[in-house]
Enzyme design. Structure first.
Site, PDB file in Angstrom:
ATOM      1  N   HIS A 157       0.783  -1.229   0.000  1.00  0.00           N
ATOM      2  CA  HIS A 157       0.000   0.000   0.000  1.00  0.00           C
ATOM      3  C   HIS A 157       0.824   1.293   0.000  1.00  0.00           C
ATOM      4  CE1 HIS A 157      -3.528   2.338   0.029  1.00  0.00           C
ATOM      5  NE2 HIS A 157      -4.274   1.607   0.805  1.00  0.00           N
ATOM      6  N   ASP A 175      -6.505  -6.411 -20.041  1.00  0.00           N
ATOM      7  CA  ASP A 175      -6.495  -7.438 -21.086  1.00  0.00           C
ATOM      8  C   ASP A 175      -5.041  -7.700 -21.477  1.00  0.00           C
ATOM      9  OD1 ASP A 175      -6.654  -9.005 -23.337  1.00  0.00           O
ATOM     10  OD2 ASP A 175      -7.978  -7.671 -24.456  1.00  0.00           O
TER      11      ASP A 175
END
Length: 448
Positions: free
Chosen positions: A152, A394
């Site tokens: 994070h 993708d």
């Protein structure tokens, strides 16, 4: 059961800058932990050389996102910095005995947790990779999962998603345009003036209410939570907005409530009803707001780092559950609108006022073992990912059929994101105490 079959350390395929990268105040007070997420692909086109495609493209994108290949280190006063040592990211190849159907809807569970890398984040911080990914093939070649863990302090969710999407674009054989490259200099958020006293109440930093009659949250912390996915159809989303805006229409000149304001208010109400607490019980809902366009001057569009700040709304269970949905939506809106340039700078000054940043982290995150913060009963934690382009990942095998959280959180919270169907439906990834979960579901759908 998931079996790891290969492990690789991937470094940038070209020389990258070395030295230290300064981290901003917001980077200092996020959890020094991984956020585990999964992408599910139903395509059978994941060739045998898929791991090579991922490895080669990852080495290329790390040239642009070279901090991802570095490691964290501590400096004076427990301040974090990024060591740009190009030690690399971790890429794992795995297979599972489970079919894609064995995971159901991929609600967070122990099973989905196995689809992301398991790396010990309790080892010395200089040894912890900041990014790791796991490609897991399902049984019978029915598809595959790409599980991601992102440290994070490296970036918030938006920065992480942009990194993943850039990686996917390179994997497809395309190149990044100039306006897609990350902005890595965080000194835009570096202030040198003597920290000023807080200029706001900063309710988001105050101890959270306990259940009336209790002196601590220890009893609630022992209660188990479960993860579940709740789907809102486009019609249900519009119905919630309509209900919220019936209240808003009474206020001349006000704009209609957003999806987030309406859905977030609905979730808070359902949680407050399901817990069956008294009307005089206080409840706080915490969430974050993006500062990229709120701070003056605004941050560059592709700023890579943590650019979220906390805010909160507070109310009594009686008003949350009995007032119109728009009334509760307005409570959320006021908390969002309170995050101004001056508010952000006031929070920064609070952090900068601590000589030792562990004390600032205790204020923003809560020291281990005490009651603050505690997002479970009677409070809640909301996160919206509806604006994030999570379905653009993708890698050459089609867009993901699902994206979501891979672990169950031990406290009550919800992640709100758009459905991959692209039809306007919304997914709510809910983490809630098991004892109250069925009643929550009853109100969630029954009140629409």
């Amino acid at each position: 059961m998931v079996t790891i079959t290969a492990s690789y350390t991937v470094i940038p395929n070209e020389p990258t800058p070395h030295g230290r990268l300064w981290l901003a105040e917001i980077d200092q007070v996020v959890r020094v932990r991984y956020l585990p997420t999964i992408y599910i692909y139903k395509s059978k086109q994941c060739q045998e050389n898929a791991i090579e495609t991922l490895k080669n493209s990852l080495s290329k994108v790390l040239v642009h996102y070279y901090p991802v290949a570095g490691r964290l280190c501590y400096t004076e006063g427990a301040r974090l910095e990024l060591n740009l040592n190009a030690k690399g990211a971790i890429l794992l190849e795995a297979q599972t005995d489970n079919t894609i159907h064995d995971y159901g809807d991929f609600s967070p569970s122990d099973s989905t947790r196995e689809l992301v890398p398991l790396i010990d984040d309790n080892q010395p911080i200089g040894d912890i990779p900041l990014f790791a990914v796991q490609l897991t093939r399902f049984k019978n070649n029915e598809g595959f999962a790409i599980g991601v863990i992102f440290f994070h302090p490296l970036s918030d969710g938006l920065g992480a998603i942009r990194f993943i999407n850039s990686w996917a674009k390179i994997a497809r054989g395309e190149t990044l345009e100039a306006d897609e490259l990350p902005f890595l200099d965080r000194t835009l958020l570096k202030f040198t003036h003597t920290p000023l006293a807080p200029r706001f109440e900063h309710m988001e930093l105050k101890p959270l209410p306990l259940i009336l009659g209790r002196t601590d949250a220890s009893e609630e912390k022992k209660k188990k939570t479960s993860g579940t996915l709740l789907r809102l159809s486009p019609e249900q989303v519009e119905e919630l907005k309509k209900k919220a805006n019936e209240y808003d229409m009474k206020k001349k000149g006000s704009r209609g409530f957003s999806k987030y304001e309406a859905i977030g208010a609905h979730i808070w109400r359902c949680a407050s009803k399901a817990r069956e607490l008294g009307e005089n019980q206080e409840s706080v809902v915490r969430f974050v707001a993006d500062v990229r366009t709120r701070i003056i001057p605004p941050l560059p569009k592709n700023y890579f780092g943590n650019a979220l700040t906390q805010t909160a709304a507070k109310g009594y269970v009686g008003e949350i559950t009995s007032k119109p949905l728009g009334y509760v939506s307005q409570m959320l809106r006021e908390a969002i609108e309170s995050v101004t340039d001056e508010f952000i700078r006031s929070q920064f000054d609070i952090i900068r006022g601590f000589e030792h940043l562990d004390d600032a982290r205790a204020l923003f995150l809560g020291a281990e073992g005490n009651n603050f913060p505690y997002f479970g009963n009677p409070n809640f934690h909301l996160t919206s990912w509806m604006s994030m382009p999570v379905y653009e990942a993708d890698f050459g095998w089609g867009k993901p059929a699902y994206f979501g959280i891979a672990r169950v959180y031990p406290h009550d919270r919800a992640f709100i994101l758009l459905s991959p169907d692209g039809d306007g439906s919304v997914l709510v990834c809910l983490h809630f105490q098991i004892a109250h979960l069925e009643l929550f579901k009853k109100f969630f759908y029954g009140d629409i």
